[in-house]
Scaffold this motif. Sequence first.
Motif, PDB file in Angstrom:
ATOM      1  N   SER A   6      29.818 -42.221 -11.600  1.00  0.00           N
ATOM      2  CA  SER A   6      30.570 -40.977 -11.505  1.00  0.00           C
ATOM      3  C   SER A   6      29.651 -39.842 -11.912  1.00  0.00           C
ATOM      4  CB  SER A   6      31.795 -41.009 -12.415  1.00  0.00           C
ATOM      5  OG  SER A   6      32.405 -39.728 -12.456  1.00  0.00           O
ATOM      6  N   THR A   8      30.446 -36.716 -11.663  1.00  0.00           N
ATOM      7  CA  THR A   8      31.262 -35.601 -12.124  1.00  0.00           C
ATOM      8  C   THR A   8      31.849 -35.833 -13.513  1.00  0.00           C
ATOM      9  OG1 THR A   8      31.863 -35.237  -9.817  1.00  0.00           O
ATOM     10  CG2 THR A   8      33.157 -34.075 -11.453  1.00  0.00           C
ATOM     11  N   TYR A   9      32.302 -37.051 -13.764  1.00  0.00           N
ATOM     12  CA  TYR A   9      32.981 -37.363 -15.022  1.00  0.00           C
ATOM     13  C   TYR A   9      32.357 -38.604 -15.674  1.00  0.00           C
ATOM     14  CZ  TYR A   9      36.421 -34.569 -12.492  1.00  0.00           C
ATOM     15  OH  TYR A   9      37.038 -33.594 -11.774  1.00  0.00           O
ATOM     16  N   LEU A  12      35.101 -41.209 -17.396  1.00  0.00           N
ATOM     17  CA  LEU A  12      36.316 -41.193 -16.586  1.00  0.00           C
ATOM     18  C   LEU A  12      37.167 -42.441 -16.811  1.00  0.00           C
ATOM     19  CD1 LEU A  12      37.897 -39.885 -14.200  1.00  0.00           C
ATOM     20  CD2 LEU A  12      36.422 -41.202 -12.678  1.00  0.00           C
ATOM     21  N   THR A  13      38.470 -42.249 -16.990  1.00  0.00           N
ATOM     22  CA  THR A  13      39.428 -43.350 -17.053  1.00  0.00           C
ATOM     23  C   THR A  13      40.443 -43.135 -15.950  1.00  0.00           C
ATOM     24  OG1 THR A  13      39.165 -43.600 -19.444  1.00  0.00           O
ATOM     25  CG2 THR A  13      41.174 -44.505 -18.458  1.00  0.00           C
ATOM     26  N   LEU A  14      40.611 -44.142 -15.096  1.00  0.00           N
ATOM     27  CA  LEU A  14      41.569 -44.061 -13.990  1.00  0.00           C
ATOM     28  C   LEU A  14      42.744 -44.978 -14.299  1.00  0.00           C
ATOM     29  CD1 LEU A  14      38.980 -44.210 -11.088  1.00  0.00           C
ATOM     30  CD2 LEU A  14      40.178 -42.199 -11.926  1.00  0.00           C
ATOM     31  N   ARG A  23      37.475 -47.822 -16.011  1.00  0.00           N
ATOM     32  CA  ARG A  23      37.006 -46.991 -17.112  1.00  0.00           C
ATOM     33  C   ARG A  23      35.482 -46.857 -17.010  1.00  0.00           C
ATOM     34  NH1 ARG A  23      39.834 -46.913 -22.553  1.00  0.00           N
ATOM     35  NH2 ARG A  23      41.222 -47.841 -21.074  1.00  0.00           N
ATOM     36  N   GLU A  47      35.370 -36.525  -5.417  1.00  0.00           N
ATOM     37  CA  GLU A  47      35.556 -37.075  -6.772  1.00  0.00           C
ATOM     38  C   GLU A  47      34.224 -37.432  -7.423  1.00  0.00           C
ATOM     39  OE1 GLU A  47      38.338 -37.126  -8.527  1.00  0.00           O
ATOM     40  OE2 GLU A  47      39.373 -36.217  -6.852  1.00  0.00           O
ATOM     41  N   ILE A  49      32.329 -40.141  -7.049  1.00  0.00           N
ATOM     42  CA  ILE A  49      32.144 -41.553  -7.367  1.00  0.00           C
ATOM     43  C   ILE A  49      31.398 -42.216  -6.213  1.00  0.00           C
ATOM     44  CG2 ILE A  49      33.307 -43.756  -7.756  1.00  0.00           C
ATOM     45  CD1 ILE A  49      35.501 -42.130  -9.177  1.00  0.00           C
TER      46      ILE A  49
END
Length: 105
Positions: A6, A8-9, A12-14, A23, A47, A49
Amino acid sequence: MATFTSSTYPALTLQDDDGVWARFEDGRFETSDAAVAKRLRSLPDSEGITETGGGEPAGDRAPSKRASKDDWVAWAVKAGATEEEASALTRDQLAEQYADADPKE
């Protein structure tokens, strides 16, 4: 095993109504769950990813359309392109041209 990054983040946790399903730590997430990998591959490019490493072609399967350019170059070469021809194309061009190709090896 599929590996995703990722850009961007990094932390990140989805999650959805059923709980956490991915995660990312330090911008990286690995999974052997095909359903989770499929969900990550279906996310929009915006996003940030990207599938890396573990997304390389396995046997006679093309990589996912979100796989790295290096994975697509390797697949195109397996499908009969030269390294130079494949490297000159973008990842999206490689995916468009070689997604349905059969390996020549």
